[in-house]
Design a protein around this motif. Structure first.
Motif, PDB file in Angstrom:
ATOM      1  N   ARG A  44     -88.805  64.582  78.820  1.00 15.86           N
ATOM      2  CA  ARG A  44     -88.638  63.910  77.526  1.00 15.86           C
ATOM      3  C   ARG A  44     -90.009  63.493  77.002  1.00 15.86           C
ATOM      4  N   ASP A  58     -91.634  62.151  73.044  1.00 12.30           N
ATOM      5  CA  ASP A  58     -91.505  61.950  71.599  1.00 12.30           C
ATOM      6  C   ASP A  58     -90.100  62.296  71.091  1.00 12.30           C
ATOM      7  N   ASN A  59     -89.094  61.769  71.775  1.00 16.40           N
ATOM      8  CA  ASN A  59     -87.681  61.966  71.397  1.00 16.40           C
ATOM      9  C   ASN A  59     -87.221  63.417  71.410  1.00 16.40           C
ATOM     10  N   THR A  60     -87.930  64.261  72.124  1.00 20.60           N
ATOM     11  CA  THR A  60     -87.473  65.643  72.309  1.00 20.60           C
ATOM     12  C   THR A  60     -87.488  65.953  73.799  1.00 20.60           C
ATOM     13  N   ASN A 120     -88.367  68.896  76.386  1.00 19.64           N
ATOM     14  CA  ASN A 120     -89.057  70.173  76.577  1.00 19.64           C
ATOM     15  C   ASN A 120     -88.650  70.744  77.923  1.00 19.64           C
TER      16      ASN A 120
END
Length: 158
Positions: free
Chosen positions: A100, A102-104, A106
């Protein structure tokens, strides 16, 4: 005849045990194999999510015990087990690696067909571990692998 070092023996034993499954050895063991570190901290295994339960069971049957370690909210890996053997060996088994940031989320896509067997050990490609280290924010390891890969490319051009 020279006796193999204990780590090589451990890795060969593990890879023989897991040979029927899709997995690869990476992390500090891979860096050690490439000559980038003197001593690995543990054994990192990446596998497919489909084989995670079977590999975990094989490790337990081989004398490894699961250990609880604190979770990091940054990690969103689908499956993770930390094992320790009575002889002190430590193994991290991962499948569905994700981080996780930055609110994403990967993700790292494991491709077992890229792994290569060498001297009884199934190694992941250095470029894959470069990607994993980038996801984990391990800047020192990223720099080591980038330099190695650049030198490898330059050597293949000459």
């Amino acid at each position: 005849m020279l006796k193999p070092d204990p780590l090589t023996e451990q890795l060969t034993e593990l890879c023989s045990l897991l040979a029927d499954y899709q997995f690869g050895v990476g992390g500090s063991c891979l860096l050690w194999q490439l000559g980038l570190v003197a001593k690995p901290t543990d054994i990192d295994l990446v596998c497919t999510e489909d084989h995670f339960a079977q590999i975990s069971a094989l490790l337990i049957n081989a004398g490894y015990q699961t250990q609880q370690i604190p979770s990091d909210p940054m990690y969103a890996t689908a499956k993770f087990n930390h094992f320790r053997h009575a002889e002190g060996r430590s193994v991290d088994l991962m499948a569905g690696i994700a981080v996780r940031k930055d609110n994403t989320i990967n993700r790292f896509a494991f491709h077992p067909e890229r792994c290569r067997w060498q001297d009884g050990i199934c190694w992941m490609p250095p470029a894959d571990w470069l990607h994993i280290y980038q996801l984990f924010g391990r800047s020192e390891r990223v720099a080591q692998l980038r330099q190695y890969l650049v030198q490898l490319r330059l050597g293949s051009l000459s």
